[in-house]
Design a protein around this motif. Structure first.
Motif, PDB file in Angstrom:
ATOM      1  N   ILE A 118      -1.914   2.243  -8.812  1.00 23.39           N
ATOM      2  CA  ILE A 118      -2.007   2.221  -7.345  1.00 23.39           C
ATOM      3  C   ILE A 118      -3.170   3.095  -6.890  1.00 23.39           C
ATOM      4  O   ILE A 118      -3.375   4.193  -7.429  1.00 23.39           O
ATOM      5  N   ARG A 120      -5.021   4.750  -3.431  1.00 21.48           N
ATOM      6  CA  ARG A 120      -4.697   5.082  -2.026  1.00 21.48           C
ATOM      7  C   ARG A 120      -5.904   5.679  -1.320  1.00 21.48           C
ATOM      8  O   ARG A 120      -6.501   6.641  -1.810  1.00 21.48           O
ATOM      9  N   ALA A 124       0.428   6.565   3.189  1.00 21.38           N
ATOM     10  CA  ALA A 124       1.455   5.627   3.679  1.00 21.38           C
ATOM     11  C   ALA A 124       2.547   5.534   2.619  1.00 21.38           C
ATOM     12  O   ALA A 124       2.394   6.047   1.505  1.00 21.38           O
ATOM     13  N   TYR A 147       2.598   3.976 -12.206  1.00 16.02           N
ATOM     14  CA  TYR A 147       4.055   3.766 -12.155  1.00 16.02           C
ATOM     15  C   TYR A 147       4.449   2.900 -13.344  1.00 16.02           C
ATOM     16  O   TYR A 147       3.691   2.012 -13.765  1.00 16.02           O
ATOM     17  N   ASP A 155      10.701   1.237 -11.116  1.00 18.38           N
ATOM     18  CA  ASP A 155       9.260   1.586 -11.126  1.00 18.38           C
ATOM     19  C   ASP A 155       8.996   3.081 -10.885  1.00 18.38           C
ATOM     20  O   ASP A 155       8.337   3.454  -9.893  1.00 18.38           O
ATOM     21  N   LYS A 203      -1.848  -2.131  -5.174  1.00 17.09           N
ATOM     22  CA  LYS A 203      -1.311  -2.069  -6.543  1.00 17.09           C
ATOM     23  C   LYS A 203      -2.076  -3.037  -7.439  1.00 17.09           C
ATOM     24  O   LYS A 203      -2.343  -4.172  -7.037  1.00 17.09           O
ATOM     25  N   THR A 223       0.682  -7.005  -2.121  1.00 19.42           N
ATOM     26  CA  THR A 223       0.334  -5.916  -3.047  1.00 19.42           C
ATOM     27  C   THR A 223      -0.599  -4.877  -2.428  1.00 19.42           C
ATOM     28  O   THR A 223      -0.915  -3.875  -3.080  1.00 19.42           O
TER      29      THR A 223
HETATM   30  P1  5GP Z   1       4.236   2.683  -2.253  1.00 18.48           P
HETATM   31  O1  5GP Z   1       4.209   3.504  -3.517  1.00 18.48           O
HETATM   32  O2  5GP Z   1       3.704   3.454  -1.084  1.00 18.48           O
HETATM   33  O3  5GP Z   1       5.568   2.055  -2.002  1.00 18.48           O
HETATM   34  O4  5GP Z   1       3.240   1.448  -2.499  1.00 18.48           O
HETATM   35  C1  5GP Z   1       1.842   1.625  -2.617  1.00 18.48           C
HETATM   36  C2  5GP Z   1       1.129   0.280  -2.622  1.00 18.48           C
HETATM   37  O5  5GP Z   1       1.444  -0.437  -3.806  1.00 18.48           O
HETATM   38  C3  5GP Z   1       1.520  -0.651  -1.470  1.00 18.48           C
HETATM   39  O6  5GP Z   1       0.368  -1.367  -1.069  1.00 18.48           O
HETATM   40  C4  5GP Z   1       2.539  -1.591  -2.080  1.00 18.48           C
HETATM   41  O7  5GP Z   1       2.480  -2.859  -1.464  1.00 18.48           O
HETATM   42  C5  5GP Z   1       2.092  -1.667  -3.527  1.00 18.48           C
HETATM   43  N1  5GP Z   1       3.219  -1.742  -4.460  1.00 18.48           N
HETATM   44  C6  5GP Z   1       3.872  -0.727  -5.057  1.00 18.48           C
HETATM   45  N2  5GP Z   1       4.840  -1.152  -5.861  1.00 18.48           N
HETATM   46  C7  5GP Z   1       4.830  -2.495  -5.771  1.00 18.48           C
HETATM   47  C8  5GP Z   1       5.627  -3.538  -6.367  1.00 18.48           C
HETATM   48  O8  5GP Z   1       6.522  -3.304  -7.179  1.00 18.48           O
HETATM   49  N3  5GP Z   1       5.337  -4.813  -5.997  1.00 18.48           N
HETATM   50  C9  5GP Z   1       4.329  -5.094  -5.105  1.00 18.48           C
HETATM   51  N4  5GP Z   1       4.097  -6.373  -4.772  1.00 18.48           N
HETATM   52  N5  5GP Z   1       3.551  -4.149  -4.556  1.00 18.48           N
HETATM   53  C10 5GP Z   1       3.805  -2.864  -4.874  1.00 18.48           C
END
Ligand code: 5GP
Length: 265
Positions: A118, A120, A124, A147, A155, A203, A223
């Protein structure tokens, strides 16, 4: 890249009518290999190629929340094709081979590395939660996080030492993935900004084919977090996750800007 002729939007059915479905010169569609939350993967007669079929099904919070976003599969397929092609032209190896239909992409078959990478640019989601920083705070130097791609574990976040312990990737592979994730951000962030979108975070998934690594999966509002660059309105899957309404409209707006905007420019 070539577009093979098929009926647009048709769900691949394997050997409908008794004959194999041709998807390209000397390439036939094979059996379903795997069905995920948002995509189905089909084998082909070429051992090195697969078909990704993009569904409208949406899940969030490790599939605790489920729904349908009408037209999402088309948006995600077309947007991924546009951005993977762009990255390919900028020297990033990707699994994209060709667009077969509105919902289908021909891809290199990858042995997917079980790490979600990921990047950033703006605070967010889980970064806001973990740090207490306000959503929308700029991250001066983009952050790369890792992750463990594991549904049963939800995850969890990993560091380089966990990756080594779990043997998910070699140190050289991991260094390449992190370096490439930053290069991808350096291409996508200004490109999306040209189309009025702030790339908040995204991601990536990488995989092996032969001795090489490639970017796989998709690049889409599923994503990526994408905000309107001027108003900061959310135009991504957070509208579904957080019940903000206007989900389909947000996906269509991103399609207009990224896919139709790219064709026009
Ligand atoms: P966060 O860690 O803030 O939940 O996610 C960070 C970024 O990674 C976001 O843009 C989110 O959409 C993407 N992301 C994180 N984990 C996943 C996942 O398991 N599936 C998808 N489709 N996107 C993910």
């Amino acid at each position: 890249m070539a577009r093979a002729a098929t009926r647009p939007g048709r769900r691949p059915t394997g050997r409908a009518g008794g004959g194999a479905r041709a998807v390209g010169p000397g390439i036939e569609q094979g059996e379903k290999m795997y069905e995920g939350k948002a995509k189905i993967v089909y084998a082909t007669s070429r051992p090195d190629l697969v078909i990704q079929y993009f569904k409208d099904d949406a899940t969030a919070f490790n599939a605790l929340k489920r729904g349908t976003i009408v037209g999402k599969g088309v948006v995600n397929n077309r947007m991924s094709a546009t951005l993977l092609e762009l990255l390919g032209r900028r020297g990033i190896p990707t699994h994209y081979v060709a667009t077969l239909s509105e919902r289908e992409m021909l891809c290199k078959k990858l042995d997917i590395i079980k790490i979600e990478t990921i990047v950033r640019n703006v605070v967010a989601g889980s970064l806001a939660k973990r740090t207490g920083l306000d959503e929308g705070t700029e991250v001066r130097d983009p952050i790369v996080e890792l992750y463990y791609k594991s549904d049963p574990l939800g995850d969890p976040m990993l560091n380089d030492e966990h990756v080594r312990m779990l043997k998910l990737a070699s140190p050289a592979e991991l260094a390449w993935m992190k370096r490439t994730a930053r290069r991808i951000n350096a291409v996508l962030r200004p490109h999306l900004h040209k189309h009025g979108l702030l790339l908040v975070d995204f991601k990536l998934e990488f995989g092996r084919a032969g001795k090489r690594l490639y970017l796989g999966d998709e690049i889409s509002p599923d994503t990526c977090r994408l905000w309107d660059a001027r108003t900061r309105e959310k135009l991504d899957k957070d509208r579904f996750r957080r019940d903000l309404g206007g989900v389909e409209e947000a996906y269509q707006e991103v399609y207009r800007r990224v896919v139709e905007g790219a064709r026009a420019s």
